[in-house]
Design a protein around this motif. Structure first.
Motif, PDB file in Angstrom:
ATOM      1  N   GLN A   1       0.239  21.906  -1.073  1.00  0.00           N
ATOM      2  CA  GLN A   1       1.025  22.436   0.045  1.00  0.00           C
ATOM      3  C   GLN A   1       2.173  21.475   0.324  1.00  0.00           C
ATOM      4  O   GLN A   1       1.940  20.306   0.616  1.00  0.00           O
ATOM      5  CB  GLN A   1       0.149  22.568   1.293  1.00  0.00           C
ATOM      6  CG  GLN A   1       0.869  23.108   2.504  1.00  0.00           C
ATOM      7  CD  GLN A   1       1.092  24.600   2.425  1.00  0.00           C
ATOM      8  OE1 GLN A   1       0.170  25.341   2.131  1.00  0.00           O
ATOM      9  NE2 GLN A   1       2.311  25.051   2.670  1.00  0.00           N
ATOM     10  N   ASN A   2       3.395  21.972   0.202  1.00  0.00           N
ATOM     11  CA  ASN A   2       4.564  21.194   0.604  1.00  0.00           C
ATOM     12  C   ASN A   2       5.689  22.157   0.972  1.00  0.00           C
ATOM     13  O   ASN A   2       5.460  23.367   1.052  1.00  0.00           O
ATOM     14  CB  ASN A   2       4.977  20.175  -0.482  1.00  0.00           C
ATOM     15  CG  ASN A   2       5.317  20.823  -1.801  1.00  0.00           C
ATOM     16  OD1 ASN A   2       6.022  21.838  -1.852  1.00  0.00           O
ATOM     17  ND2 ASN A   2       4.835  20.243  -2.895  1.00  0.00           N
ATOM     18  N   ASP A   3       6.889  21.654   1.179  1.00  0.00           N
ATOM     19  CA  ASP A   3       8.003  22.509   1.599  1.00  0.00           C
ATOM     20  C   ASP A   3       8.436  23.498   0.531  1.00  0.00           C
ATOM     21  O   ASP A   3       9.084  24.495   0.844  1.00  0.00           O
ATOM     22  CB  ASP A   3       9.211  21.653   1.990  1.00  0.00           C
ATOM     23  CG  ASP A   3       8.968  20.852   3.257  1.00  0.00           C
ATOM     24  OD1 ASP A   3       8.049  21.210   4.025  1.00  0.00           O
ATOM     25  OD2 ASP A   3       9.694  19.862   3.482  1.00  0.00           O
ATOM     26  N   ALA A   4       8.096  23.242  -0.725  1.00  0.00           N
ATOM     27  CA  ALA A   4       8.567  24.082  -1.836  1.00  0.00           C
ATOM     28  C   ALA A   4       7.532  25.087  -2.318  1.00  0.00           C
ATOM     29  O   ALA A   4       7.882  26.190  -2.732  1.00  0.00           O
ATOM     30  CB  ALA A   4       9.009  23.204  -3.005  1.00  0.00           C
ATOM     31  N   VAL A   5       6.248  24.699  -2.282  1.00  0.00           N
ATOM     32  CA  VAL A   5       5.219  25.541  -2.898  1.00  0.00           C
ATOM     33  C   VAL A   5       3.874  25.370  -2.190  1.00  0.00           C
ATOM     34  O   VAL A   5       3.583  24.313  -1.633  1.00  0.00           O
ATOM     35  CB  VAL A   5       5.078  25.223  -4.410  1.00  0.00           C
ATOM     36  CG1 VAL A   5       4.502  23.840  -4.637  1.00  0.00           C
ATOM     37  CG2 VAL A   5       4.268  26.275  -5.129  1.00  0.00           C
ATOM     38  N   SER A   6       3.088  26.436  -2.260  1.00  0.00           N
ATOM     39  CA  SER A   6       1.719  26.400  -1.754  1.00  0.00           C
ATOM     40  C   SER A   6       0.820  27.051  -2.806  1.00  0.00           C
ATOM     41  O   SER A   6       1.144  28.124  -3.318  1.00  0.00           O
ATOM     42  CB  SER A   6       1.638  27.187  -0.443  1.00  0.00           C
ATOM     43  OG  SER A   6       0.316  27.365  -0.040  1.00  0.00           O
ATOM     44  N   LEU A   7      -0.284  26.399  -3.142  1.00  0.00           N
ATOM     45  CA  LEU A   7      -1.291  26.944  -4.056  1.00  0.00           C
ATOM     46  C   LEU A   7      -2.612  26.990  -3.309  1.00  0.00           C
ATOM     47  O   LEU A   7      -3.097  25.954  -2.845  1.00  0.00           O
ATOM     48  CB  LEU A   7      -1.472  26.050  -5.290  1.00  0.00           C
ATOM     49  CG  LEU A   7      -0.339  25.927  -6.282  1.00  0.00           C
ATOM     50  CD1 LEU A   7      -0.661  24.852  -7.315  1.00  0.00           C
ATOM     51  CD2 LEU A   7      -0.109  27.254  -6.973  1.00  0.00           C
ATOM     52  N   THR A   8      -3.195  28.188  -3.208  1.00  0.00           N
ATOM     53  CA  THR A   8      -4.443  28.338  -2.458  1.00  0.00           C
ATOM     54  C   THR A   8      -5.377  29.287  -3.183  1.00  0.00           C
ATOM     55  O   THR A   8      -4.968  30.372  -3.600  1.00  0.00           O
ATOM     56  CB  THR A   8      -4.167  28.889  -1.040  1.00  0.00           C
ATOM     57  OG1 THR A   8      -3.153  28.105  -0.411  1.00  0.00           O
ATOM     58  CG2 THR A   8      -5.430  28.879  -0.193  1.00  0.00           C
ATOM     59  N   LEU A   9      -6.632  28.870  -3.330  1.00  0.00           N
ATOM     60  CA  LEU A   9      -7.677  29.754  -3.836  1.00  0.00           C
ATOM     61  C   LEU A   9      -8.260  30.518  -2.655  1.00  0.00           C
ATOM     62  O   LEU A   9      -8.458  29.948  -1.580  1.00  0.00           O
ATOM     63  CB  LEU A   9      -8.801  28.951  -4.495  1.00  0.00           C
ATOM     64  CG  LEU A   9      -8.505  28.298  -5.832  1.00  0.00           C
ATOM     65  CD1 LEU A   9      -9.671  27.395  -6.228  1.00  0.00           C
ATOM     66  CD2 LEU A   9      -8.263  29.360  -6.896  1.00  0.00           C
ATOM     67  N   PHE A  10      -8.550  31.804  -2.866  1.00  0.00           N
ATOM     68  CA  PHE A  10      -9.195  32.629  -1.853  1.00  0.00           C
ATOM     69  C   PHE A  10     -10.396  33.332  -2.458  1.00  0.00           C
ATOM     70  O   PHE A  10     -10.357  33.755  -3.616  1.00  0.00           O
ATOM     71  CB  PHE A  10      -8.242  33.715  -1.326  1.00  0.00           C
ATOM     72  CG  PHE A  10      -7.214  33.226  -0.355  1.00  0.00           C
ATOM     73  CD1 PHE A  10      -7.485  33.197   1.003  1.00  0.00           C
ATOM     74  CD2 PHE A  10      -5.972  32.816  -0.795  1.00  0.00           C
ATOM     75  CE1 PHE A  10      -6.527  32.768   1.907  1.00  0.00           C
ATOM     76  CE2 PHE A  10      -5.005  32.386   0.096  1.00  0.00           C
ATOM     77  CZ  PHE A  10      -5.285  32.362   1.454  1.00  0.00           C
TER      78      PHE A  10
END
Length: 114
Positions: free
Chosen positions: A33-42
């Motif tokens: 998670q940062n200002d450019a990209v977010s990666l999250t598993l759901f």
């Protein structure tokens, strides 16, 4: 320094095994998670949903297991394991678990000057 968290580095693994479906819940695990990209598993139990909302960034989903229903700007799409769909920035979208399912969500945010 590692920018990806909550997942073992330098190990061959299945993303779907990194998160569990729990009864009556939506479980999430942030990988970056940062200002450019977010990666999250759901992981969604059957019948669970994320209601209609919009994002400032383009949201790309990769379904890892099961089937999800994605409503984007009023249009319904079904995606199963191995399939991907992009929910464009600013367009209202919702996610519903037709069956138990797991997904990787990648959101790419606009950067200053774009």
């Amino acid at each position: 320094m590692s920018y990806i968290k909550n997942i073992e580095p330098e190990v061959n693994l299945k993303l779907a095994d990194q998160i569990a479906v729990l009864p009556g819940q939506i479980v999430s695990k942030t990988l970056a998670q940062n200002d450019a990209v977010s990666l999250t598993l759901f992981a969604f139990d059957q019948g669970e949903e994320i209601s209609t909302h919009a994002s400032e960034g383009d949201a790309m989903v990769l379904v890892l297991e099961g089937i999800g229903r994605f409503t984007i700007d009023g249009h319904v799409h079904f995606c199963k394991a191995g399939e991907t769909i992009v929910m464009p920035a600013g367009k209202p979208h919702a996610v519903y678990a037709e069956a138990k399912f797991k997904m990787l969500l990648t959101v790419v945010f606009p950067q200053p000057g774009q």
